[in-house]
Design a protein around this motif. Structure first.
Motif, PDB file in Angstrom:
ATOM      1  N   PRO A  59      50.929   4.737 -44.161  1.00  0.00           N
ATOM      2  CA  PRO A  59      49.598   5.288 -43.941  1.00  0.00           C
ATOM      3  C   PRO A  59      48.590   4.674 -44.929  1.00  0.00           C
ATOM      4  O   PRO A  59      48.925   4.379 -46.082  1.00  0.00           O
ATOM      5  CB  PRO A  59      49.779   6.784 -44.211  1.00  0.00           C
ATOM      6  CG  PRO A  59      51.252   7.022 -44.118  1.00  0.00           C
ATOM      7  CD  PRO A  59      51.907   5.751 -44.545  1.00  0.00           C
ATOM      8  N   VAL A  60      47.370   4.463 -44.446  1.00  0.00           N
ATOM      9  CA  VAL A  60      46.282   3.966 -45.305  1.00  0.00           C
ATOM     10  C   VAL A  60      45.404   5.156 -45.662  1.00  0.00           C
ATOM     11  O   VAL A  60      44.809   5.787 -44.771  1.00  0.00           O
ATOM     12  CB  VAL A  60      45.459   2.874 -44.585  1.00  0.00           C
ATOM     13  CG1 VAL A  60      44.331   2.387 -45.491  1.00  0.00           C
ATOM     14  CG2 VAL A  60      46.357   1.722 -44.172  1.00  0.00           C
ATOM     15  N   VAL A  61      45.330   5.482 -46.956  1.00  0.00           N
ATOM     16  CA  VAL A  61      44.645   6.716 -47.377  1.00  0.00           C
ATOM     17  C   VAL A  61      43.213   6.491 -47.836  1.00  0.00           C
ATOM     18  O   VAL A  61      42.505   7.449 -48.148  1.00  0.00           O
ATOM     19  CB  VAL A  61      45.439   7.421 -48.484  1.00  0.00           C
ATOM     20  CG1 VAL A  61      46.803   7.851 -47.963  1.00  0.00           C
ATOM     21  CG2 VAL A  61      45.591   6.522 -49.714  1.00  0.00           C
ATOM     22  N   GLY A  62      42.752   5.210 -47.888  1.00  0.00           N
ATOM     23  CA  GLY A  62      41.377   4.988 -48.310  1.00  0.00           C
ATOM     24  C   GLY A  62      41.085   3.527 -48.530  1.00  0.00           C
ATOM     25  O   GLY A  62      41.969   2.670 -48.411  1.00  0.00           O
ATOM     26  N   ASP A  63      39.810   3.251 -48.833  1.00  0.00           N
ATOM     27  CA  ASP A  63      39.342   1.896 -49.138  1.00  0.00           C
ATOM     28  C   ASP A  63      38.861   1.856 -50.581  1.00  0.00           C
ATOM     29  O   ASP A  63      38.148   2.764 -51.039  1.00  0.00           O
ATOM     30  CB  ASP A  63      38.184   1.487 -48.226  1.00  0.00           C
ATOM     31  CG  ASP A  63      38.640   1.249 -46.794  1.00  0.00           C
ATOM     32  OD1 ASP A  63      39.840   1.002 -46.599  1.00  0.00           O
ATOM     33  OD2 ASP A  63      37.794   1.325 -45.892  1.00  0.00           O
ATOM     34  N   ILE A  64      39.215   0.775 -51.301  1.00  0.00           N
ATOM     35  CA  ILE A  64      38.755   0.573 -52.679  1.00  0.00           C
ATOM     36  C   ILE A  64      38.037  -0.772 -52.729  1.00  0.00           C
ATOM     37  O   ILE A  64      38.627  -1.804 -52.408  1.00  0.00           O
ATOM     38  CB  ILE A  64      39.925   0.590 -53.682  1.00  0.00           C
ATOM     39  CG1 ILE A  64      40.787   1.842 -53.497  1.00  0.00           C
ATOM     40  CG2 ILE A  64      39.399   0.507 -55.113  1.00  0.00           C
ATOM     41  CD1 ILE A  64      42.072   1.829 -54.297  1.00  0.00           C
ATOM     42  N   VAL A  65      36.773  -0.753 -53.104  1.00  0.00           N
ATOM     43  CA  VAL A  65      35.967  -1.974 -53.097  1.00  0.00           C
ATOM     44  C   VAL A  65      35.660  -2.392 -54.535  1.00  0.00           C
ATOM     45  O   VAL A  65      35.751  -1.590 -55.477  1.00  0.00           O
ATOM     46  CB  VAL A  65      34.657  -1.780 -52.314  1.00  0.00           C
ATOM     47  CG1 VAL A  65      34.950  -1.436 -50.870  1.00  0.00           C
ATOM     48  CG2 VAL A  65      33.791  -0.701 -52.959  1.00  0.00           C
ATOM     49  N   ALA A  66      35.291  -3.678 -54.705  1.00  0.00           N
ATOM     50  CA  ALA A  66      34.887  -4.168 -56.021  1.00  0.00           C
ATOM     51  C   ALA A  66      33.673  -3.374 -56.496  1.00  0.00           C
ATOM     52  O   ALA A  66      32.726  -3.147 -55.733  1.00  0.00           O
ATOM     53  CB  ALA A  66      34.559  -5.648 -55.955  1.00  0.00           C
ATOM     54  N   GLY A  67      33.718  -2.946 -57.742  1.00  0.00           N
ATOM     55  CA  GLY A  67      32.625  -2.150 -58.286  1.00  0.00           C
ATOM     56  C   GLY A  67      32.797  -0.663 -58.091  1.00  0.00           C
ATOM     57  O   GLY A  67      31.946   0.123 -58.542  1.00  0.00           O
ATOM     58  N   ASP A  68      33.868  -0.247 -57.436  1.00  0.00           N
ATOM     59  CA  ASP A  68      34.127   1.175 -57.208  1.00  0.00           C
ATOM     60  C   ASP A  68      34.353   1.860 -58.556  1.00  0.00           C
ATOM     61  O   ASP A  68      35.234   1.476 -59.323  1.00  0.00           O
ATOM     62  CB  ASP A  68      35.365   1.319 -56.317  1.00  0.00           C
ATOM     63  CG  ASP A  68      35.483   2.691 -55.676  1.00  0.00           C
ATOM     64  OD1 ASP A  68      35.022   3.667 -56.298  1.00  0.00           O
ATOM     65  OD2 ASP A  68      36.031   2.776 -54.559  1.00  0.00           O
TER      66      ASP A  68
END
Length: 402
Positions: free
Chosen positions: A73-82
């Motif tokens: 399962p994919v529980v979220g997105d993490i982006v640069a600068g988060d």
């Protein structure tokens, strides 16, 4: 006559290191760093992803293959600068971008190319070991590490490093501001019509460029006629903006050698014959504290004199060792001759093949002949006690800026 070494020692003993300046980073480009720069934090400052992909627990995908992918399962997105704090537990994954902080609990990153790119659930077709595609905190630079040493000339990479550790300004030795001027009634600007007996002025263009190559800021001053009052007024006017002044012409034994006429005995300026060819007539001294280099008027003499005397002085003014590191040992590719008792600087063509340098003379060697200088990339230095050397001999060679 004095030796080349004696004249250079006199110069280096008289020039002072320029006082440091605090400059913004882009203003400091090309200047010499006057202080070491250290990193206040590690770089990178946190564990982050080296790829676009998915943050996972490596043990969860240890059995993944193309034939039998593992679904998580994919529980979220993490982006640069988060700036939020993210975490996953075993059995889950998070989509992550390059440079984004690694979520707590994850110990590997799977690049998107190893997956089906799923949003809610991702199918992973290759195993990954712990640490896969993770940039660890401090793996580039640790906190407190010197990232750029004092005495470094600041180029693009060094400025990038200094910015990366959060410094907006640095303390540097500034580039020396050098005014270059040629004297002579016969000189005309390139592009002007020539009357009989006149030539186009080239020395100041050449030496202003040489100043820039040596790390200085070059200002070409308009040509001055051989009239003592005008020459002295010009020199006095330039003192307000110059860290050093370079003149060419008017320093030999002629009746109209106006630079020698107006500067002899002024300040500490003195004139000498130096045991060298080309460039025997030389002058140097301080005028109201400003170094003044009076070089011969023949173009090759002026250029060689700059490389031998002025360039080391400009380095010293920037707090650098005067020896540029440009000298190499090379094998002569042909026989050469040299006048007895003089240090001879021959224009040469230097090449590097099969692990060693070879050098040959670059055409005619008259002190007025710029053609061979324009094709040369080195100066062959023959000592005073050498009158001839056969091909195959080892010689010292000064590499010229390219």
């Amino acid at each position: 006559m004095r030796t080349v070494g004696e004249h250079l020692d006199d110069i280096l003993g008289s020039v002072a290191v320029l006082p440091p300046l605090d400059l913004a980073l882009l203003e400091a480009q090309g200047a010499v760093l006057a202080e070491p720069v250290t990193a206040p934090v590690p770089l990178p400052p946190f564990d982050n992803s080296a790829m676009d992909g998915y943050a996972v627990v490596a043990a969860d995908i240890a059995a993944a293959t193309e034939a039998e992918p593992v679904a998580l399962p994919v529980v979220g997105d993490i982006v640069a600068g988060d700036t939020g704090v993210a975490a996953i537990r075993p059995g889950l994954s998070a989509r992550i971008m390059t440079g984004a902080p690694l979520p707590a609990g994850a110990d590997a990153v799977v690049p998107v190319e190893w997956t089906d790119g799923g949003n809610a659930t991702v199918r992973i077709s290759r195993a990954a070991p712990p640490g896969n595609y993770i940039r660890r905190a401090g793996e580039d630079v640790i906190a407190g590490q010197v990232v750029v040493e004092a005495g470094t000339r600041l180029g693009a990479a060094q400025l990038g490093m200094i910015a990366a550790v959060g410094r907006p300004r640095v303390t540097v030795r500034p580039k020396p501001r050098v005014v270059v001027v040629s004297t002579g009634d016969e000189l005309r600007e390139p592009g002007e019509q020539l009357a009989p007996g006149q030539i186009w002025e080239s020395n100041a263009y050449m030496l202003t460029a040489a100043v820039i190559e040596a790390g200085g800021v070059g200002y070409r001053q308009a040509t001055v006629e051989d009239e003592p009052r005008k020459v002295m007024e010009m020199l006095e006017d330039q003192l307000v903006r110059a860290d050093a002044i370079v003149t060419t012409g008017g320093v030999s034994m002629g009746t109209r050698d106006v630079v020698k006429e107006v500067l002899a005995g002024t300040g500490t300026v003195n004139f000498h014959k130096v045991r060298m060819r080309p460039g025997k007539p030389q002058g140097f001294g301080l005028l109201e504290g400003t170094p003044v280099f009076t070089l011969p008027g023949n173009p090759v003499s002026a250029y060689v004199s700059f490389q031998v005397f002025v360039r080391p002085a400009l380095r010293a003014m920037q707090g650098l060792p005067p020896d540029t590191g440009a000298k190499v040992s090379a094998v002569l590719g042909e026989d050469v001759k040299s006048p007895a008792g003089l240090r001879h600087f021959l224009r040469g063509r230097l090449s590097f093949n099969r692990g060693f340098y070879t050098v040959t003379a670059a055409g005619v060697q008259g002190s007025h002949q710029l053609g061979s200088l324009a094709t040369a990339n080195a100066l062959i230095e023959l000592p005073e006690d050498v009158e001839a050397l056969p091909a195959g001999s080892h010689v010292d060679v000064m590499r010229l800026p390219s």
